[in-house]
Scaffold this active site. Structure first.
Site, PDB file in Angstrom:
ATOM      1  N   ALA A 217     -42.827 -13.304 103.525  1.00 26.09           N
ATOM      2  CA  ALA A 217     -44.149 -12.760 103.221  1.00 26.09           C
ATOM      3  C   ALA A 217     -44.841 -12.262 104.486  1.00 26.09           C
ATOM      4  CB  ALA A 217     -45.007 -13.825 102.550  1.00 26.09           C
TER       5      ALA A 217
ATOM      6  N   ARG B 232     -31.739 -16.077 110.257  1.00 23.76           N
ATOM      7  CA  ARG B 232     -30.473 -16.742 109.942  1.00 23.76           C
ATOM      8  C   ARG B 232     -29.768 -16.032 108.789  1.00 23.76           C
ATOM      9  NH1 ARG B 232     -30.704 -20.564 105.501  1.00 23.76           N
ATOM     10  NH2 ARG B 232     -32.853 -20.995 104.862  1.00 23.76           N
TER      11      ARG B 232
ATOM     12  N   GLY C 181     -44.555 -11.624  99.413  1.00 23.18           N
ATOM     13  CA  GLY C 181     -45.872 -11.008  99.292  1.00 23.18           C
ATOM     14  C   GLY C 181     -46.314 -10.287 100.545  1.00 23.18           C
TER      15      GLY C 181
ATOM     16  N   ASN D 291     -44.102  -7.124  91.316  1.00 19.53           N
ATOM     17  CA  ASN D 291     -45.335  -7.804  90.960  1.00 19.53           C
ATOM     18  C   ASN D 291     -46.539  -6.875  91.154  1.00 19.53           C
ATOM     19  OD1 ASN D 291     -47.150  -9.933  90.283  1.00 19.53           O
ATOM     20  ND2 ASN D 291     -45.713 -11.415  91.144  1.00 19.53           N
TER      21      ASN D 291
ATOM     22  N   HIS E 113     -45.650  10.293 110.276  1.00 20.51           N
ATOM     23  CA  HIS E 113     -46.006  11.389 111.186  1.00 20.51           C
ATOM     24  C   HIS E 113     -45.456  11.067 112.576  1.00 20.51           C
ATOM     25  CE1 HIS E 113     -48.833  12.457 108.014  1.00 20.51           C
ATOM     26  NE2 HIS E 113     -49.323  11.229 108.090  1.00 20.51           N
TER      27      HIS E 113
END
Length: 199
Positions: free
Chosen positions: A169, A192, A151, A83, A113
C-alpha cells in the site's frame, strides 16, 4: 503517422487532437452512467463496462466511483477485482491479467511529459494553433496474472509488474517489478521473493 499512432508508439502526440477528445467524450458518457448505477445492478454494470473497455473477462468487479481517460485502452482478464475510487489514465494500453486484486485509490498512469522544460514545452507554440502547450507521450502498463496492488499504489508509465507480485500500500512503482516479488516503498523496490512453493 497520425496522432493516435504516435500515441500508441510512445512518441509525442497532441492530446487535444479530435480523436482523443472523441474518446474522452465516449468515456465520460459511459462513466457517468456506470458510476450512477446501484451496487446490485451487476448485469447493467457489466454491459456498460463492455462498452467502455477494450476487453473484459469473466467475474470482473469494478468499484464505484471509477475514473479513466478513454476506457478503450483497458484490457482486463478473468477474476479481476478493482476496488473503489481507482483512476486509470489509459492514453496507452493498460493490460491486467487474471486473478488480480487492485485495492482502493490505485492510480495507473500511462501518460506523462518530459522532465526537462526545454523538451516539455511545445516548440513555437501559440494559442492560435489549438495545440496543447506542452508535449505529451504515453507508455503501456502491464500487470501480470495473480498480482495484488495495495491501497493507494501509483504505477507510472511503461511499468510491467510480473506475475504473482504484490505491491505494498502507498507504493509508487517507477520501474518494472519481477514476477513473484513483494515490493514496497517510494520508489517501489523488491524486498523479497514470494510464492516459492507454487508451481
Amino acid at each position: 503517422m497520425n496522432e493516435l499512432e504516435k500515441c500508441m508508439a510512445g512518441e509525442y502526440y497532441d492530446c487535444h487532437d479530435k480523436i482523443f477528445l472523441d474518446f474522452k467524450a465516449h468515456a465520460r458518457d459511459r462513466l457517468r452512467e456506470y458510476n450512477a448505477l446501484a451496487y446490485e445492478q451487476k448485469e447493467k454494470k457489466r454491459d456498460v463496462l463492455k462498452q467502455l473497455f477494450g476487453a473484459i473477462g469473466t467475474n470482473v468487479s469494478v468499484g464505484q466511483p471509477f475514473i479513466c481517460d478513454y476506457g478503450r485502452n483497458i484490457y482486463l482478464g478473468n477474476n479481476v477485482s478493482v476496488n473503489m475510487n481507482c483512476t486509470f489514465v489509459d492514453c496507452n494500453k493498460i493490460t491486467i491479467g487474471n486473478n488480480v486484486l487492485i485495492a482502493s485509490n490505485v492510480q495507473l498512469y500511462t501518460s506523462t511529459h518530459p522532465v526537462e522544460q526545454s523538451e516539455r514545452l511545445t516548440p513555437d507554440w501559440n494559442p492560435e494553433t489549438g495545440q496543447y502547450f506542452c508535449r505529451t507521450y504515453a507508455l503501456p502498463i502491464e500487470i501480470g496474472d495473480g498480482c495484488w496492488l495495495g491501497g493507494g499504489v501509483i504505477v507510472l508509465p511503461g511499468v510491467t509488474i510480473g506475475n504473482g507480485s504484490v505491491i505494498g500500500a502507498g507504493s509508487v512503482v517507477t520501474k518494472d517489478i519481477p514476477e513473484n516479488s513483494l515490493a514496497v516503498g517510494n520508489p517501489c523496490r523488491v524486498i523479497r521473493k514470494i510464492n516459492e512453493g507454487i508451481v
